[in-house]
Design a protein around this motif. Structure first.
Motif, mmCIF file in Angstrom:
data_model
loop_
_atom_site.group_PDB
_atom_site.id
_atom_site.type_symbol
_atom_site.label_atom_id
_atom_site.label_comp_id
_atom_site.label_asym_id
_atom_site.label_seq_id
_atom_site.Cartn_x
_atom_site.Cartn_y
_atom_site.Cartn_z
ATOM 1 N N LYS A 1 19.180 40.170 -18.180
ATOM 2 C CA LYS A 1 19.078 40.890 -16.907
ATOM 3 C C LYS A 1 20.407 41.538 -16.507
ATOM 4 O O LYS A 1 20.438 42.670 -16.026
ATOM 5 N N HIS B 1 12.701 47.651 -16.579
ATOM 6 C CA HIS B 1 12.085 46.325 -16.680
ATOM 7 C C HIS B 1 10.652 46.498 -17.196
ATOM 8 O O HIS B 1 9.689 46.322 -16.460
ATOM 9 N N SER C 1 8.740 40.363 -12.235
ATOM 10 C CA SER C 1 8.782 39.094 -12.947
ATOM 11 C C SER C 1 7.558 38.243 -12.616
ATOM 12 O O SER C 1 7.181 38.127 -11.449
ATOM 13 N N LYS D 1 3.782 41.081 -17.759
ATOM 14 C CA LYS D 1 4.327 41.890 -18.863
ATOM 15 C C LYS D 1 4.123 41.222 -20.222
ATOM 16 O O LYS D 1 3.622 41.838 -21.159
ATOM 17 N N ASP E 1 9.874 42.711 -21.995
ATOM 18 C CA ASP E 1 10.608 42.623 -20.727
ATOM 19 C C ASP E 1 11.495 43.829 -20.427
ATOM 20 O O ASP E 1 11.630 44.195 -19.272
HETATM 21 MN MN MN Z 1 11.825 40.137 -16.480
#
Ligand code: MN
Ligand code: GDP
Ligand code: PGA
Ligand code: MN
Length: 612
Positions: free
Chosen positions: A232, A252, A274, A278, A299
């Motif tokens: 991230k 993302h 999040s 995904k 991701d």
């Molecule tokens: Mn993520």
């Protein structure tokens, strides 16, 4: 780690002549005073030594090798289970550059504060130096980093999630390459003779990005998103700043390859916040006959416009860091196959008596298990609400073990994206799928994306918030400028060659609170409609919000769903959408003059169409 340590720190003490790397490593060592410095090679022997060391401190429990070979269970401190958004900072030189959606502190002030925390913080520990590259080592411009960490757990996890080790360091040295210095400490020094705890961390946490310097300082947490700094912090927050400056996109997004029964191939990228689907979509097993999905990433997508004018995407990562609960043979058989091959780390799930892991939603509940907090669990206690696993528990597994990994994963050029999906968790309002009218409208949909908060970040779960392009916690600069960057991608390039943009919602509920849409493998029906739209084959109704499938255009063969139910799945209720308007208005006002005017024009257009 003694043997490998000696061989890799001979003569000068450093296995590289890259002065920038040496200065960074020596500077950190001087400040944090570790007992040892260890340069990671990425070898199998190193993995064996690391995991053995983690077993001896009680961080890792080795799983039964007959069930999950070379795999480990870890349980975190209960205060260290997710990303900490309120402790995450973008320390740009000018406060205005961090924008209204990020926390800010003056970079010098932050550094002074953090130097105080870092002083002596690695005492009694080994400092691991991890040379890594996000994306391909043979990319035109490889994206290097050096993570320095005092956590063996982080080092082992980085080996799964990123390309790392001696070959990366050699290439960095050869090229005298630029790199992102990424400093991590769990913030738990050990006094002489003091025993370590299974999950060292600190009540005080800082996850800090310095965008101008392209540097990362992380303190106090061992959790993936806070501590595996290639993911991230680098591949999204720092890379989004690089992407703005260099004219590309760091997003993302998952990346998947879809092949129709006729053998026509399309590439789809999808941005969901999040814990909003995904990883599941990336590895989807289609329920409609003849269709095939292969995965490229789950991701993060780095996307650049190629010479052909198309948007080409690569996945900079090397592993999956997936949400465990809910993953099973029905929802994600490909993830199950991947983790069953072993070589994986499971954090904050339940541990069974036969040395396997278990989590809520997995088949065959065990008769007893130990929860992630160490409590004794039985199916009876489950009925009283005891969970084996934290809702944000994770599996960390090598992407190369995925049977449906597309061959193009190994191509540094990536794949040309045909469609971008934006989506989130909304109980109401948002239909299963609709198509944007054009790139600017698609940017508007992304910029106004809303979703219920999840357990992936510390804080209350289930609150609807705006999460632009699913990037709210990851945009490394002013989000108003980020929207402008998206708009200009459509202006600076031939928008006709860019991907078509869609909006999806797998999470709409009926009156009883059940999901209206079965989701998972059935989402292949939505992917089919998307590619048929791109090819001009599928019908749609033009509504105030965009192009929504006609009930007949969505393939529902073999799906047990009444016409009325399908209408509910696809419904656009003007009253519900009118209720969104003031919220979008308020959201946009946050950005003042930094909001591109065309987004106000889009909002006016939506309002006018809803009133018509
Ligand atoms: Mn993520
Ligand atoms: P990511 O964090 O965005 O990669 O999300 P995941 O794919 O790991 O999914 C997060 C959670 O959402 C898991 O508990 C999944 O079981 C659930 N989920 C994923 N896809 C769907 C879907 O299509 N429908 C429903 N109802 N839940 C889903
Ligand atoms: P996720 O990744 O998107 O798969 O949940 C981790 C995160 O975003 O924290
Ligand atoms: Mn995921």
């Amino acid at each position: 780690m003694t043997a490998t340590q000696e061989s890799s720190t001979s003569a000068t003490g450093h296995p590289t002549t890259h002065q920038g790397i040496i200065d960074f490593v020596e500077g950190v060592a001087a400040m944090t005073t570790p007992d040892r410095v260890y340069w990671c090679t990425g070898s199998d022997e190193e993995w064996t030594e690391l995991t053995a060391a983690l077993e001896s401190t009680g961080t890792f429990t080795r799983l039964n090798p007959d069930i999950k070979p070379n795999s480990f269970h870890a349980a975190s401190d209960p205060i260290d289970v997710a990303r900490v958004e309120d402790r995450t900072y973008i320390c740009s030189v000018d406060e205005k550059d961090c924008g209204p959606t990020n926390n800010w502190m003056d970079p010098e002030e932050m550094k002074e504060r953090m130097r105080g925390l870092y002083a002596g913080c690695m005492k009694g520990r080994t400092m691991y130096v991890i040379p890594f590259v996000m994306g391909h080592l043979d990319a035109e411009k490889p994206m290097f980093g050096i993570e320095v960490t005092d956590s063996a757990y982080v080092t082992a996890s980085m080996r799964v999630m990123a390309r790392m080790g001696s070959n990366v360091l050699e290439r960095m040295t050869e090229l005298d390459a630029d790199f992102v210095p990424a400093l991590h400490s769990v913030g738990h020094p050990l006094e002489p003779g003091e025993a370590d705890v299974a999950w060292p961390c600190n009540d005080t946490k800082y996850i800090v990005q310095f965008p101008e310097e392209r540097a990362i300082w992380s303190f106090g947490s061992g959790y993936g998103g806070n501590a595996l700094l290639g993911k991230k912090c680098y591949a999204l927050r720092i890379a989004s700043v690089m992407a703005r400056d260099e004219g590309w996109l760091a997003e993302h997004m998952l990346i998947l390859k879809l092949t129709s029964p006729q053998g026509v191939t399309k590439y789809v990228a999808a941005a969901f916040p999040s814990a909003c689907g995904k990883t599941n979509l990336a590895m989807l097993e289609p329920t409609i006959p003849g269709w095939k999905v292969e995965t490229l990433g789950d991701d993060i997508a780095w996307m650049r416009v190629g010479d052909d004018g198309r948007l080409w995407a690569v996945n900079p990562e090397y592993g999956f860091f997936g949400v465990a609960p809910g993953t099973n043979e029905h929802t994600n058989p490909n993830a199950m196959k991947t983790i069953n091959k072993g070589n994986s780390v499971f954090t904050n799930v339940g541990l069974t008596e036969d040395g396997d892991i278990w989590w809520e939603g997995l088949e065959n509940p065990p008769a007893r298990a130990t929860t992630w907090k160490g409590e004794e669990w039985t199916p009876e206690k489950a009925e009283e609400g005891l969970l084996t696993s934290h809702p944000n528990s994770r599996y960390c597994t090598p992407i190369k073990q995925c049977d449906i990994l597309a061959d193009e994963y190994d191509d540094p050029r990536g794949v040309p994206i045909d469609a971008i999906l934006f989506g989130g968790r909304r109980k109401t309002t948002v239909p299963l799928v609709f198509e944007a009218r054009d790139w600017t409208h698609g940017t508007f949909l992304g910029a106004t994306l809303s979703s219920e908060t999840t357990a992936a970040a510390v804080g209350q779960v289930g609150l609807v918030r705006r999460d632009p392009m699913a990037m709210l916690p990851f945009i490394g600069y002013n989000a108003g400028n980020y929207f402008d960057h998206w708009i200009s991608m459509g202006k600076d390039h031939d928008a006709a060659k860019l991907p078509k943009i869609f909006y999806v919602n797998w999470f709409r509920r009926d009156e009883d609170g059940g999901f209206l849409w079965p989701g998972f493998g059935e989402n292949s029906r939505v992917l089919k409609w998307v590619v048929e739209r791109i090819d001009g084959q599928a019908a749609a109704v033009e509504t105030a919000i965009g192009h929504v499938p006609t009930p007949e255009s969505l393939d529902t063969d073999g799906l047990d769903m009444t016409e009325e139910h399908l209408r509910d799945v696809l419904a656009v209720d003007p009253a519900e959408w009118r209720a969104e308007l003031p919220e979008i208005q308020e959201w946009f006002e946050k950005f003042g003059d930094d909001l591109p005017t065309v987004l106000w024009t889009e909002l006016d257009g939506l309002r006018a169409r809803l009133d018509a």
